[in-house]
Design a protein around this motif. Sequence first.
Motif, PDB file in Angstrom:
ATOM      1  N   GLN A  40      -4.957  -8.718  12.361  1.00 57.51           N
ATOM      2  CA  GLN A  40      -5.107  -8.307  13.752  1.00 57.51           C
ATOM      3  C   GLN A  40      -3.877  -8.644  14.574  1.00 57.51           C
ATOM      4  O   GLN A  40      -3.476  -7.883  15.453  1.00 57.51           O
ATOM      5  CB  GLN A  40      -6.343  -8.976  14.354  1.00 57.51           C
ATOM      6  CG  GLN A  40      -6.701  -8.523  15.759  1.00 57.51           C
ATOM      7  CD  GLN A  40      -7.824  -9.355  16.346  1.00 57.51           C
ATOM      8  OE1 GLN A  40      -7.835 -10.574  16.164  1.00 57.51           O
ATOM      9  NE2 GLN A  40      -8.748  -8.725  17.037  1.00 57.51           N
TER      10      GLN A  40
ATOM     11  N   VAL B 188     -10.138  -2.490   5.041  1.00 61.06           N
ATOM     12  CA  VAL B 188      -9.586  -2.546   6.394  1.00 61.06           C
ATOM     13  C   VAL B 188      -8.180  -1.962   6.347  1.00 61.06           C
ATOM     14  O   VAL B 188      -7.251  -2.575   5.815  1.00 61.06           O
ATOM     15  CB  VAL B 188      -9.559  -3.990   6.932  1.00 61.06           C
ATOM     16  CG1 VAL B 188      -9.027  -4.012   8.363  1.00 61.06           C
ATOM     17  CG2 VAL B 188     -10.949  -4.611   6.869  1.00 61.06           C
TER      18      VAL B 188
ATOM     19  N   GLY C 298      -9.137   0.875  12.666  1.00 62.63           N
ATOM     20  CA  GLY C 298      -9.317   0.395  14.025  1.00 62.63           C
ATOM     21  C   GLY C 298     -10.705  -0.187  14.190  1.00 62.63           C
ATOM     22  O   GLY C 298     -11.124  -1.063  13.446  1.00 62.63           O
ATOM     23  N   ASP C 299     -11.451   0.316  15.162  1.00 56.51           N
ATOM     24  CA  ASP C 299     -12.810  -0.167  15.421  1.00 56.51           C
ATOM     25  C   ASP C 299     -13.868   0.793  14.901  1.00 56.51           C
ATOM     26  O   ASP C 299     -15.039   0.694  15.284  1.00 56.51           O
ATOM     27  CB  ASP C 299     -13.009  -0.358  16.939  1.00 56.51           C
ATOM     28  CG  ASP C 299     -12.131  -1.474  17.481  1.00 56.51           C
ATOM     29  OD1 ASP C 299     -12.009  -2.507  16.808  1.00 56.51           O
ATOM     30  OD2 ASP C 299     -11.558  -1.297  18.575  1.00 56.51           O
TER      31      ASP C 299
ATOM     32  N   THR D  34     -15.199  -6.107  16.383  1.00 53.18           N
ATOM     33  CA  THR D  34     -15.162  -5.537  15.035  1.00 53.18           C
ATOM     34  C   THR D  34     -14.992  -6.622  13.987  1.00 53.18           C
ATOM     35  O   THR D  34     -15.645  -6.605  12.936  1.00 53.18           O
ATOM     36  CB  THR D  34     -14.016  -4.513  14.935  1.00 53.18           C
ATOM     37  OG1 THR D  34     -14.264  -3.441  15.835  1.00 53.18           O
ATOM     38  CG2 THR D  34     -13.894  -3.962  13.526  1.00 53.18           C
TER      39      THR D  34
ATOM     40  N   ARG E 155      -5.276  -1.501  14.160  1.00 52.46           N
ATOM     41  CA  ARG E 155      -5.870  -2.821  14.226  1.00 52.46           C
ATOM     42  C   ARG E 155      -7.205  -2.756  14.955  1.00 52.46           C
ATOM     43  O   ARG E 155      -7.615  -1.697  15.421  1.00 52.46           O
ATOM     44  CB  ARG E 155      -4.900  -3.800  14.893  1.00 52.46           C
ATOM     45  CG  ARG E 155      -3.519  -3.827  14.229  1.00 52.46           C
ATOM     46  CD  ARG E 155      -3.591  -4.168  12.728  1.00 52.46           C
ATOM     47  NE  ARG E 155      -2.253  -4.250  12.175  1.00 52.46           N
ATOM     48  CZ  ARG E 155      -1.728  -3.330  11.375  1.00 52.46           C
ATOM     49  NH1 ARG E 155      -2.419  -2.268  11.046  1.00 52.46           N
ATOM     50  NH2 ARG E 155      -0.505  -3.474  10.907  1.00 52.46           N
ATOM     51  N   PHE E 156      -7.883  -3.868  15.078  1.00 50.23           N
ATOM     52  CA  PHE E 156      -9.270  -3.856  15.526  1.00 50.23           C
ATOM     53  C   PHE E 156      -9.511  -4.949  16.553  1.00 50.23           C
ATOM     54  O   PHE E 156      -8.701  -5.855  16.748  1.00 50.23           O
ATOM     55  CB  PHE E 156     -10.202  -4.052  14.329  1.00 50.23           C
ATOM     56  CG  PHE E 156      -9.734  -5.133  13.388  1.00 50.23           C
ATOM     57  CD1 PHE E 156     -10.013  -6.468  13.628  1.00 50.23           C
ATOM     58  CD2 PHE E 156      -8.978  -4.802  12.275  1.00 50.23           C
ATOM     59  CE1 PHE E 156      -9.562  -7.454  12.786  1.00 50.23           C
ATOM     60  CE2 PHE E 156      -8.520  -5.795  11.416  1.00 50.23           C
ATOM     61  CZ  PHE E 156      -8.822  -7.127  11.674  1.00 50.23           C
ATOM     62  N   SER E 157     -10.678  -4.869  17.208  1.00 53.98           N
ATOM     63  CA  SER E 157     -11.032  -5.804  18.272  1.00 53.98           C
ATOM     64  C   SER E 157     -11.748  -7.025  17.706  1.00 53.98           C
ATOM     65  O   SER E 157     -12.093  -7.084  16.523  1.00 53.98           O
ATOM     66  CB  SER E 157     -11.939  -5.100  19.285  1.00 53.98           C
ATOM     67  OG  SER E 157     -13.161  -4.734  18.655  1.00 53.98           O
TER      68      SER E 157
END
Length: 296
Positions: A271, A152, A196-197, A130, A125-127
Amino acid sequence: MEQRITQMMERYLSIVDVYFPEIHLTDIIEVMILTFLIYQIMIWIKNTKAWMLLKGIIVLAVFILVAAIFKMHTILFVARNSVTVMATAAIVVFQPELRRALEKLGERKFLTSVVPFETNRERVRFSEETMDSMIDAAYSMGAVKTGALIVVEQAIRLTEYESTGIRLDCIVSRQMLINIFEHNTPLHDGAIIVRGDRIVSATCYLPLSDNMGLSKDLGTRHRAAVGMSEVSDALVIAVSEETGAVSVASGGQLYRNISREELRDKLTAVQNKKTDTNKLIAMWKGRHSHEEKTDE
């Protein structure tokens, strides 16, 4: 009167010889497992090309039944000796659908709630940074009609598609995304994969969807987005080069010309899966640590 009724019931039960099987807990669990598997197979058949295969099998079954009724021995001989060959051919032809069905079975959340699989694996997953970068870049490119494909990654690793492109290892940013998809640059053709990022690969080739229900005015970019979402759990952002519209493909469905808020909602839904998984892992680690302290 009551005695007469009792005698009649005893006589009836002795004639009918009613059998009441003894039910165990394992029998109930077995029925539940079979019900779940049959339901998953039915859903899989409904949503893939296997539905056409099932209709073909039904037609053949009816044909063989007619041959058996009228004792057509030659047809029955051919049918008996062709079952193994047809079963093998079906497995080969529908290999992508069978693999996807097993992958979907492995995605079920109840598995991770019982046993924390792959606890050391990198989270995909990502921030928030991002997410903002992907949203800003998508609509900035849409404003100037620059085509783009952003994949993604989620639970299913896209290593085989990652290897078809040029390997990168850079932080996701609005400027980087716009620069990659800029016209007449070495990396603008194909898709990028975000894990991820980070952007892990560019110019990746994606499988095209053969869904006949898609609109005829969709180009290769959008068919690739849908195709990728059919063979994986990835969320794919597609920016049209002709109209500048932003679309999202997920689970084999294409959501066309969505707004910035709708794109944010879909990315947020992806997310949030990280939070659920992390909670389960934290709970398991806390319980494991408590057990160790108790043993000491």
